[in-house]
Design an enzyme around this catalytic site. Sequence first.
Site, PDB file in Angstrom:
ATOM      1  N   HIS A 203      -0.988  -3.459  -1.474  1.00 15.73           N
ATOM      2  CA  HIS A 203       0.442  -3.581  -1.212  1.00 15.73           C
ATOM      3  C   HIS A 203       1.141  -3.798  -2.559  1.00 15.73           C
ATOM      4  CE1 HIS A 203       4.085  -5.618   0.305  1.00 15.73           C
ATOM      5  NE2 HIS A 203       3.795  -5.119   1.494  1.00 15.73           N
TER       6      HIS A 203
ATOM      7  N   ASP B 140      -6.016 -11.113  -1.179  1.00 11.85           N
ATOM      8  CA  ASP B 140      -4.784 -10.988  -0.400  1.00 11.85           C
ATOM      9  C   ASP B 140      -5.220 -10.818   1.055  1.00 11.85           C
ATOM     10  OD1 ASP B 140      -2.736  -9.995   1.124  1.00 11.85           O
ATOM     11  OD2 ASP B 140      -2.108  -8.459  -0.308  1.00 11.85           O
TER      12      ASP B 140
ATOM     13  N   GLN C 231      -3.483  -9.277   5.850  1.00  9.76           N
ATOM     14  CA  GLN C 231      -3.834  -8.458   7.016  1.00  9.76           C
ATOM     15  C   GLN C 231      -5.144  -8.884   7.669  1.00  9.76           C
ATOM     16  OE1 GLN C 231      -1.812  -6.350   8.312  1.00  9.76           O
ATOM     17  NE2 GLN C 231      -0.313  -6.173   6.663  1.00  9.76           N
TER      18      GLN C 231
ATOM     19  N   LYS D 272       2.696 -12.902  10.097  1.00  7.19           N
ATOM     20  CA  LYS D 272       1.851 -11.823  10.601  1.00  7.19           C
ATOM     21  C   LYS D 272       0.801 -12.348  11.580  1.00  7.19           C
ATOM     22  CE  LYS D 272       2.274  -9.115   6.323  1.00  7.19           C
ATOM     23  NZ  LYS D 272       3.240  -8.061   6.642  1.00  7.19           N
TER      24      LYS D 272
ATOM     25  N   CYS E 112       4.986  -0.023   1.520  1.00  7.62           N
ATOM     26  CA  CYS E 112       4.874  -0.789   0.264  1.00  7.62           C
ATOM     27  C   CYS E 112       3.533  -0.520  -0.404  1.00  7.62           C
ATOM     28  CB  CYS E 112       5.061  -2.282   0.497  1.00  7.62           C
ATOM     29  SG  CYS E 112       6.719  -2.707   0.980  1.00  7.62           S
TER      30      CYS E 112
END
Lengths: 414, 149
Positions: A127, A205, A208, A231, A371
């Site tokens: 991202h 990261d 997700q 999220k 993104c």
Amino acid sequence: MQSTADAFEDLRKDFPVLNRRVRDNKKLVYFDNAATTQKPNQVIDAISDYYQNYNSNIHRAVHALAEESTEAFENTRDIVAKFLNIEDSREIIFVRGTTEGINLVAYAWGRDNVKEGDIIVTTEYEHHSNIVPWQLLTQEKKAQLKYIDIDDNGELMLDQLDDYLSTGKVKLVTFSHMSNVLGTISPVEKIVSKCKSAGVKVLIDAAQSVPHMKVNLNEIGCDFFVFSGHKMLGPTGVGVLWAKKEILEKMSPFLGGGDMIREVHKYETTWNDLPYKFEAGTPNIADVIGFAKAIEYLEKIGMDNIRNHELELTKYALEEMKKIPGLTLYGTKEPEKRGGVISFNFNDVHPHDVGTIIDKDGVAIRSGHHCAQVLMEKLNVAATNRASFYIYNTKEEIDVLIAALQNVAKVFKL
Amino acid sequence: MSGDPIYTEMIIEYSRNPSNFGKIADAHIHQHDANPLCGDTIDLYLNIEDNKISEIKFDGHGCAICMACSSVLTEMIKGKSLDDVKKFDKDELLSELGLQHLVKTSPVRIKCALLSLKSLKFGIYSYFVDKMKDSESAGNLNEEAANLY
């Protein structure tokens, strides 16, 4: 005893927005969960309860309301720590979201530890939030930014990581646990073990991944770990940065201001203890309190059950979508290697047009570059469509998506 | 589907077969722009003769709305004087394709519809600025251009 599918169907009642109709009185089919998820009543009510009954700034005042709000806020820190299997909740830093968490590391850790000629390694499926902060840092420090490319299956080519590590110049390897476009789940164990052997720091990261699968930070062994609350059923404006205490203690502060100080004099200041050293200013109290309810909600269902539910939906969707002529699917063909994210293109119809046409049938997907323009360049497309699933989605909703896609074919006379 | 139509025959046709699609080598004006929301890009090429647009082409990746609007825009302004192009209004373009409703109904898609017009205006204004020796009027023009959208 309820079947698992029924249990998932049953939880839809907790999400008021799922009852609404959109456009021409169509049932909402919400498949934009990789962007943000819907919120259950438990989360919404906790936020209202805070504002209605004990709204107060935290940490300093001694009155009753402040004690209650401080307790609820700090309780969330403990809940997050337990959720990730971390022993010391002082390693949990609340931030606005993943983007702020990564920027915090790039600024506070990066500026002290990255020098001219050093290498930061990221990947082609990041991202923008895991690319741009590192571009800023490497440009400022005259350091280098390198990418691990992806193969035709949408998986990382780890040989390249070996090459980078062998230079002895790598300071940090930073990558997404799960791609927000392809859904590919990164081989975390392999990457971390390679980096640890080379004495290189690792940032994950997890924006997700944490919402969709069980994560045990005690086992992963990375140095920095970042994700967002919104999220995973939580409110917007709350994210978490976790880092090992030894690293956080040595790091310079990020933002200066209230709460992050021990003593301030005219020309010098000493820093507060962890985690407050990195939480300057009044934090997002209400939403942090709401976030605790989101985690409790997910834990009640069980992260393994959530992963299985999404895997079922993804397998079904991939099977049904393969039957549509002219539909291109991106990413690995093995559902077990991916999360509940499906990116696709439909003939040469632009994703914006696909998105607009199926929106008329109440289906909310994402169209665009997500993104992730570096990845778009790699895939040689300007944009893709992306359907992403969560706990409240059903196979029937996937059928609605498939029917809506057939409508696109009609409009464009495919 | 109901409501104000977007995907009319005309729009689909233009998106399939855009007009004036391509590049002009060494064009007098070359303006590149992108829509940060979706990554769509457009390159607009113009040649100017006697203060008129003698030739115009566009190139890029865009949705059906963007392609149709770019096609129609190039058809509408070819041969027009630069002063007329300065005055050319977005409503003229949108009504040609029956898309005026997008202004109210879709703040996202209106950006697709107007990407080429935005590039055109910036291209023309930059051209004026380049031609100007007097920096004060150039500054005023820059400001006028900045307030267009």
